[in-house]
Motif scaffolding. Structure first.
Motif, PDB file in Angstrom:
ATOM      1  N   THR A 193      44.565  35.493  49.482  1.00 10.14           N
ATOM      2  CA  THR A 193      44.208  36.841  49.942  1.00 10.14           C
ATOM      3  C   THR A 193      43.314  37.556  48.933  1.00 10.14           C
ATOM      4  OG1 THR A 193      46.284  37.678  48.991  1.00 10.14           O
ATOM      5  CG2 THR A 193      46.293  37.103  51.329  1.00 10.14           C
ATOM      6  N   ALA A 194      43.114  36.931  47.771  1.00 11.29           N
ATOM      7  CA  ALA A 194      42.232  37.487  46.743  1.00 11.29           C
ATOM      8  C   ALA A 194      41.305  36.374  46.259  1.00 11.29           C
ATOM      9  CB  ALA A 194      43.051  38.049  45.585  1.00 11.29           C
ATOM     10  N   PHE A 195      40.035  36.702  46.078  1.00 13.14           N
ATOM     11  CA  PHE A 195      39.042  35.699  45.703  1.00 13.14           C
ATOM     12  C   PHE A 195      38.137  36.251  44.611  1.00 13.14           C
ATOM     13  CE2 PHE A 195      40.246  34.894  50.052  1.00 13.14           C
ATOM     14  CZ  PHE A 195      40.368  33.531  50.124  1.00 13.14           C
TER      15      PHE A 195
ATOM     16  N   GLU B 257      41.920  23.463  32.383  1.00 14.74           N
ATOM     17  CA  GLU B 257      42.686  24.707  32.339  1.00 14.74           C
ATOM     18  C   GLU B 257      43.239  25.099  33.708  1.00 14.74           C
ATOM     19  OE1 GLU B 257      43.537  26.414  29.608  1.00 14.74           O
ATOM     20  OE2 GLU B 257      42.572  24.808  28.471  1.00 14.74           O
ATOM     21  N   GLY B 258      42.780  24.442  34.769  1.00  6.32           N
ATOM     22  CA  GLY B 258      43.271  24.742  36.110  1.00  6.32           C
ATOM     23  C   GLY B 258      42.904  26.126  36.597  1.00  6.32           C
ATOM     24  N   LEU B 259      41.716  26.593  36.239  1.00  3.21           N
ATOM     25  CA  LEU B 259      41.340  27.968  36.531  1.00  3.21           C
ATOM     26  C   LEU B 259      40.732  28.163  37.921  1.00  3.21           C
ATOM     27  CD1 LEU B 259      39.779  28.812  33.054  1.00  3.21           C
ATOM     28  CD2 LEU B 259      41.859  29.834  34.024  1.00  3.21           C
ATOM     29  N   ALA B 260      40.084  27.138  38.459  1.00  3.99           N
ATOM     30  CA  ALA B 260      39.346  27.290  39.714  1.00  3.99           C
ATOM     31  C   ALA B 260      39.988  26.471  40.826  1.00  3.99           C
ATOM     32  CB  ALA B 260      37.891  26.860  39.530  1.00  3.99           C
ATOM     33  N   THR B 261      39.972  27.011  42.045  1.00  2.00           N
ATOM     34  CA  THR B 261      40.429  26.238  43.196  1.00  2.00           C
ATOM     35  C   THR B 261      39.324  25.326  43.718  1.00  2.00           C
ATOM     36  OG1 THR B 261      39.871  28.138  44.582  1.00  2.00           O
ATOM     37  CG2 THR B 261      42.177  27.868  43.953  1.00  2.00           C
TER      38      THR B 261
ATOM     39  N   LEU C 230      31.897  28.153  41.412  1.00  3.12           N
ATOM     40  CA  LEU C 230      33.352  28.124  41.338  1.00  3.12           C
ATOM     41  C   LEU C 230      33.972  29.218  42.193  1.00  3.12           C
ATOM     42  CD1 LEU C 230      32.265  27.988  37.960  1.00  3.12           C
ATOM     43  CD2 LEU C 230      34.302  26.568  38.131  1.00  3.12           C
ATOM     44  N   ILE C 231      35.174  28.911  42.689  1.00  8.16           N
ATOM     45  CA  ILE C 231      35.952  29.868  43.464  1.00  8.16           C
ATOM     46  C   ILE C 231      37.355  29.927  42.879  1.00  8.16           C
ATOM     47  CG2 ILE C 231      36.852  30.473  45.745  1.00  8.16           C
ATOM     48  CD1 ILE C 231      34.607  28.685  46.920  1.00  8.16           C
ATOM     49  N   CYS C 232      37.822  31.125  42.614  1.00 11.31           N
ATOM     50  CA  CYS C 232      39.222  31.343  42.241  1.00 11.31           C
ATOM     51  C   CYS C 232      39.906  32.006  43.432  1.00 11.31           C
ATOM     52  CB  CYS C 232      39.334  32.241  41.017  1.00 11.31           C
ATOM     53  SG  CYS C 232      38.645  31.524  39.513  1.00 11.31           S
ATOM     54  N   GLU C 233      41.068  31.496  43.793  1.00 14.14           N
ATOM     55  CA  GLU C 233      41.765  31.950  44.984  1.00 14.14           C
ATOM     56  C   GLU C 233      43.219  32.210  44.627  1.00 14.14           C
ATOM     57  OE1 GLU C 233      43.050  29.961  49.284  1.00 14.14           O
ATOM     58  OE2 GLU C 233      41.261  29.250  48.236  1.00 14.14           O
TER      59      GLU C 233
ATOM     60  N   GLN D 297      44.174  40.296  43.188  1.00 13.28           N
ATOM     61  CA  GLN D 297      42.773  40.365  42.751  1.00 13.28           C
ATOM     62  C   GLN D 297      42.671  40.386  41.232  1.00 13.28           C
ATOM     63  OE1 GLN D 297      40.298  40.147  45.108  1.00 13.28           O
ATOM     64  NE2 GLN D 297      39.050  39.706  43.302  1.00 13.28           N
ATOM     65  N   GLY D 298      43.579  41.079  40.597  1.00 13.46           N
ATOM     66  CA  GLY D 298      43.525  41.128  39.136  1.00 13.46           C
ATOM     67  C   GLY D 298      43.667  39.756  38.506  1.00 13.46           C
ATOM     68  N   ALA D 299      44.529  38.916  39.099  1.00 15.32           N
ATOM     69  CA  ALA D 299      44.755  37.572  38.557  1.00 15.32           C
ATOM     70  C   ALA D 299      43.526  36.686  38.726  1.00 15.32           C
ATOM     71  CB  ALA D 299      45.963  36.934  39.234  1.00 15.32           C
ATOM     72  N   VAL D 300      42.910  36.695  39.911  1.00 19.23           N
ATOM     73  CA  VAL D 300      41.741  35.829  40.106  1.00 19.23           C
ATOM     74  C   VAL D 300      40.546  36.356  39.316  1.00 19.23           C
ATOM     75  CG1 VAL D 300      42.515  34.941  42.326  1.00 19.23           C
ATOM     76  CG2 VAL D 300      41.069  36.983  42.270  1.00 19.23           C
ATOM     77  N   ASP D 301      40.431  37.670  39.159  1.00 19.08           N
ATOM     78  CA  ASP D 301      39.366  38.222  38.324  1.00 19.08           C
ATOM     79  C   ASP D 301      39.542  37.791  36.871  1.00 19.08           C
ATOM     80  OD1 ASP D 301      38.145  39.461  40.465  1.00 19.08           O
ATOM     81  OD2 ASP D 301      39.054  41.431  40.072  1.00 19.08           O
ATOM     82  N   ALA D 302      40.797  37.755  36.413  1.00 16.52           N
ATOM     83  CA  ALA D 302      41.055  37.310  35.040  1.00 16.52           C
ATOM     84  C   ALA D 302      40.710  35.837  34.871  1.00 16.52           C
ATOM     85  CB  ALA D 302      42.522  37.560  34.686  1.00 16.52           C
TER      86      ALA D 302
END
Length: 519
Positions: free
Chosen positions: A222-224, A247-251, A314-317, A321-326
């Motif tokens: 729900t946050a990207f 680091e497992g940062l991106a989906t 890259l996409i973070c999912e 929102q704060g977590a994916v922005d970080a």
């Protein structure tokens, strides 16, 4: 194996008695179409069998193999390794496209069961309103590519942080060579004892025909957050992509070398594709954000990649929102450390909002033929693999240029330990029916049409073989093994003997896609 010379009318009568004539295609032009994959033409088929359900599939397989006819299963037809092209004439090709129902979506247990001919696009559209998706949810060709085909060939793109598409599977119903139906295990847990589902995963149809697939579901994000970066060379690119993966940062993490990037920007229009733009704007979640992000895409156009050597997208999912922005902030720091620069992030936004676009990219932007070859390598061997492939191209540059052959590459992270190098060839050559039927009609009408070009194709075929040998030297692994990649050579002899024993147990006459996997 029975050939066309062995009374084809009698064989067809035997099979049609079991399934009905309406389920069989015998028209010569249609058979030529079904005997093509994206790269190759196969031998003549006896017929194409389009079952409507599992029971009809089982009856047809049993009748065909009892008569000595080889069986070759086909999914959406997007393969390029002869996975559904028989080694000899006279086979019965099974097109699972009519078995395309979504049987159950179990929101409580987080599973879905579909027939093998269901496309990834159809499944995703059914799950999205429920806020769900499969763990690994398809390849870019998912508008045509089927779940059953993906489970047989294996594939990777969307959901790569969760593995390849077979990692999403819980259970298969498989029709074996004698027509019996095997259920591989539990519909909610894998594995219970030795992994029988895994045994039939990525088998390229050599062990049986998948009828249904039960998959693991996860909550849709729900946050990207989206990021795109430019890198000066391959070493910098791989250094950043590998560290981000560890680091497992991106989906999702993918990118292009300079040549493929230029080809994609010729082909794709980020400003004129209204559907892509609208979908991307809707995905932003609010009217203000949609307008803001849409304006950015329009302003960027195509020019933002003009002077970019290597690009990483890259996409973070997630849920917050704060977590994916970080996470994206951490990604940016890694990219900068490796010499990367931030560029406009239109590509990951557009792709994530339109995950299964038309398959127009199965030919080049000017109508050239196209074919990939690939290998999965650990982070420690990526630069060596890349450099060896580039050395091969350099040594063959004059011949490639003389024959109009060019090559680029897609590069992607697949897990914390593995990345993909996928060289892609383009060359002037005639398009086949499979291309003409798969491309959008208006796109096809704009393309150049080249005459048949066996000489250039031979150069591509030889270079693909050389790249496969380079990957073998580096102990690479592969998807879509079919008849292209050396599974036996890469296997422990004792493991290969076990696989041969399994093949004999489930297919004692050797009629299930003979030659696939090298069996």
């Amino acid at each position: 194996m029975t050939t066309l010379a062995s009374a084809p009318d009698t064989l067809l009568s035997t099979i049609s008695a079991a399934v009905g004539t309406a389920a069989l295609i015998t028209d010569a032009a249609e058979l030529r179409y079904y005997a093509q994959d994206v790269f190759s033409n196969g031998p003549d088929l006896l017929a194409v069998f389009r079952p409507s359900d599992t029971e009809m599939l089982a009856r047809g397989v049993a009748a065909a193999t009892a008569a000595g006819v080889a069986i070759v299963p086909r999914g959406g037809g997007m393969s390029y390794t002869s996975g559904y092209l028989p080694g000899e004439a006279g086979a019965l090709l099974i097109d699972t496209g009519a078995m395309n129902r979504i049987l159950t979506i179990n929101e409580e247990d987080m599973t879905a069961t579909v027939e093998a001919g269901c496309t990834w696009d159809k499944l995703q559209r059914a799950l999205k309103p429920k806020g769900l998706r499969a763990l690994a949810w398809g390849t870019l060709s998912g508008i045509n590519a089927t779940v059953g085909g993906g489970m047989s060939q294996n594939g990777v793109f969307w959901g790569a942080a969760g593995g390849t598409v077979v990692d999403a599977a819980l259970r298969f119903e498989v029709v074996l060579a004698d027509g019996s139906i095997l259920s591989t295990g539990s519909d909610f847990f894998r594995p219970f004892g030795p992994d029988i589902t895994g045994l039939f995963a990525a088998d390229c149809g050599a062990l049986g025909v998948k009828a249904t697939v039960t998959l693991k579901l996860v909550r849709e994000g729900t946050a990207f957050a989206y990021g795109s970066f430019s890198f000066p060379d391959a070493t910098a690119y791989f250094g950043a992509m590998s560290e981000i993966a560890r680091e497992g940062l991106a989906t999702e993490s993918f990118g292009f070398d300079p040549y493929l990037q230029a080809q994609r920007m010729k082909r794709e229009s980020l400003t004129k594709d209204a559907k892509s733009l609208v979908n991307m704007m809707k995905a932003q979640g609010s009217v203000f954000k949609a307008l803001k992000e849409g304006a950015k895409v329009v302003a960027a156009g195509r020019s933002f990649l003009d002077d970019v050597p290597f690009s990483l997208h890259l996409i973070c999912e997630g849920r917050h929102q704060g977590a994916v922005d970080a996470d994206m902030k951490a990604i940016e720091a890694i990219a900068v450390k490796h010499g990367g620069k931030t560029i406009e992030n239109s590509i990951p936004k557009i792709l994530r909002a339109n995950p299964f676009p038309p398959v127009n990219s199965m030919v080049g932007p000017d109508g050239e033929r196209w074919v990939p070859v690939h290998g999965f390598l650990p982070h420690s061997r990526l630069v060596e693999g890349w450099n060896r492939i580039q050395a091969l191209f350099d040594a063959n540059r004059a011949e490639m240029e003389a024959h109009g052959v060019a090559a680029g590459a897609m590069l992607a992270a697949v897990s914390r330990s593995t990345c993909l190098i996928e060289p892609v060839f383009f060359w002037p050559d005639a398009l086949e029916d499979i291309h003409c039927r798969s491309l959008e009609a208006d796109h096809l009408a704009k393309l150049n049409r080249f005459p048949a070009n066996a000489a250039s194709r031979a150069v591509v075929d030889r270079l693909r073989g050389e790249i496969i040998r380079i990957f073998r030297d580096l102990d690479a692994t592969h998807l879509q093994i079919a008849r292209a990649y050396p599974l036996k050579e890469a296997s422990d002899p004792r493991a290969w003997a076990i696989l041969q024993a399994v093949k004999r147990a489930v297919d004692p006459k050797g009629l299930m896609n003979p030659g696939s996997l090298g069996l």
